[in-house]
Design an enzyme around this catalytic site. Structure first.
Site, PDB file in Angstrom:
ATOM      1  N   GLU A  12      -6.157 -11.027  -0.868  1.00 32.92           N
ATOM      2  CA  GLU A  12      -6.906 -10.756   0.368  1.00 32.92           C
ATOM      3  C   GLU A  12      -8.404 -10.627   0.100  1.00 32.92           C
ATOM      4  O   GLU A  12      -9.089  -9.828   0.740  1.00 32.92           O
ATOM      5  CB  GLU A  12      -6.404  -9.471   1.036  1.00 32.92           C
ATOM      6  N   GLU A  21       0.813  -1.220   0.000  1.00 31.09           N
ATOM      7  CA  GLU A  21       0.000   0.000   0.000  1.00 31.09           C
ATOM      8  C   GLU A  21       0.851   1.275   0.000  1.00 31.09           C
ATOM      9  O   GLU A  21       0.657   2.158   0.827  1.00 31.09           O
ATOM     10  CB  GLU A  21      -0.959  -0.016   1.196  1.00 31.09           C
ATOM     11  N   HIS A  27     -10.472  -6.473  -1.521  1.00 33.05           N
ATOM     12  CA  HIS A  27     -11.509  -6.282  -0.487  1.00 33.05           C
ATOM     13  C   HIS A  27     -12.706  -5.594  -1.149  1.00 33.05           C
ATOM     14  O   HIS A  27     -12.706  -4.393  -1.376  1.00 33.05           O
ATOM     15  CB  HIS A  27     -10.964  -5.444   0.667  1.00 33.05           C
ATOM     16  N   ASP A  45     -12.237 -10.642   0.043  1.00 31.37           N
ATOM     17  CA  ASP A  45     -13.487 -10.919   0.751  1.00 31.37           C
ATOM     18  C   ASP A  45     -14.545 -10.020   0.132  1.00 31.37           C
ATOM     19  O   ASP A  45     -14.229  -9.062  -0.574  1.00 31.37           O
ATOM     20  CB  ASP A  45     -13.378 -10.715   2.276  1.00 31.37           C
ATOM     21  N   ASN A 100       1.895  -5.167  -3.083  1.00 31.01           N
ATOM     22  CA  ASN A 100       0.538  -5.567  -2.716  1.00 31.01           C
ATOM     23  C   ASN A 100      -0.258  -4.316  -2.366  1.00 31.01           C
ATOM     24  O   ASN A 100       0.248  -3.424  -1.680  1.00 31.01           O
ATOM     25  CB  ASN A 100       0.610  -6.511  -1.504  1.00 31.01           C
TER      26      ASN A 100
END
Length: 379
Positions: free
Chosen positions: A286, A178, A257, A288, A221
């Protein structure tokens, strides 16, 4: 895509839930869970051999403030599914700075050691997460009065100590996490490393990680880079420039996300392909899919169907890109999801209910994996 009747059955069953029912009650309308887990009825079994299907290992972070003991250590049902379903595991918080390096000169390796040992016992690979980030840093670091040389030495020691300890045991590392703002500019205010040491420190982080473990694949990432936008464009420009300087960068990872209150990023595959065209490995690390679910209620059948579609489309995008070789969901059971803690009014973001029964999203992933490579899997 044709989906098995189990998906439709799960969606229809969920429609039977009364709006005022607690989310946990939704699992009562799922098919009963067998005492054991049938090996061939798992995600890792049906996944193509060149695609690792992974999950975050619950622990640290928000879990330490919840009314339950450490999930990975003490929940045997959780561990059973963790071993059976996945060919890759990522520490959710156990290798972030504030957890693994809580005091200057002091490292806390026990929990990460246990994850790596578990993975070896269950023939899983490990993704390391993360070495260079603006968040979840310990107070001693963020509030310390360090010179630039001291700060640089601290970062180098951390990277080489942590990566070196697990050399040969970690498949991929999220080295820099990030580093860009949404508009594509570098985080020069809240990232202590970039703010204090300049953007050149990013290259050093990759070089130090490579020195500590030459075999590990090293990744950028980030979140919010699912589609083609200013942020993903910034990575597309930065990575080749660093590689031209000899910086060892192997891949680009998209967190994923997602929320059903927003549209699905329809250019996800095209975006992954851009990085694949650079000769990079790619990964979804990651994912979801959170839903608007008021406290004390359960998601509707329509919500569950929409959620399963998001999971399915994300996996299809990855499968369609040659070097997208890792697909990781950020927790697999709502019992331990980070989402309700950080997103008020949203939740039920994973592929299993609290009691480990499967949602429509699980079956969507399972079918997509099976159709991607019939008869081949991570056995």
């Amino acid at each position: 895509m044709q989906v098995r009747s189990s998906i439709a059955a799960a969606v229809l069953a969920s429609a039977m839930i009364l709006p005022a029912a607690a989310p946990a009650l939704a699992a009562q309308h799922q098919p009963p869970r067998p005492h054991g887990i049938e090996k061939k009825d798992t995600l890792r079994w049906v996944a193509p051999q060149d695609l690792k299907i992974g999950t975050a290992v619950a622990g640290g972070g928000h879990h330490e403030t919840q009314p339950y003991p450490d999930p990975f250590t003490f929940d045997q049902e959780y561990r059973k599914h963790l071993a059976a379903e996945f060919s890759s595991v990522s520490p959710e918080n156990q290798s972030k700075w504030e957890f693994i390096h809580p005091e200057q000169g002091t490292y806390r390796f026990a929990e990460m050691d246990a994850i790596v040992e578990f993975a070896q016992e269950n023939k899983q690979v490990v993704r390391g997460h993360t070495l260079f980030w603006h968040s979840q840093n310990p107070a001693w670091l963020e509030e310390g009065d360090f010179t630039k040389d001291e700060l640089r030495a601290i970062l180098k020691d951390h990277i080489q100590t942590v990566v070196g300890r697990y050399a040969g045991k970690i498949q991929q590392w999220d080295v820099a996490n990030e580093i860009f703002n949404g508009d594509g500019t570098l985080r020069t205010t809240d990232n202590i490393w970039i703010r204090e040491l300049g953007p050149e420190i990013i290259a050093d982080a990759f070089r130090w990680a490579h020195e500590a473990d030459p075999k590990a694949k090293l990744f950028f990432n980030d979140y919010g880079v699912e589609g083609i936008n200013a942020k993903s464009n910034a990575y597309l420009e930065l990575i080749p420039r660093l590689q031209a300087q000899g910086v060892p960068i192997d891949g680009f990872a998209i967190q994923g996300h997602l929320s059903t209150r927003y549209g699905f990023p329809g250019d996800l595959q095209a975006n992954l392909q851009r990085f694949d065209d650079l000769g990079l490995e790619t990964a979804i690390t990651e994912i979801d899919v959170r839903m608007d679910v008021a406290a004390g209620t359960a998601p509707t059948a329509a919500q569950l169907e929409k959620q399963s579609g998001y999971y399915q489309r994300a996996l299809e995008a990855c499968v369609a890109v040659d070097e997208c070789n890792s697909f990781t969901i950020w927790g697999f059971t709502d019992k331990y999801s980070w989402v309700p803690v950080f997103f008020a009014g949203e939740g039920e973001a994973t592929v299993m209910w609290n009691d480990f029964t499967r949602k429509p999203a699980y079956y969507a992933l399972q079918d997509t994996l099976e159709q991607a490579s019939p008869g081949r899997g991570n056995r």
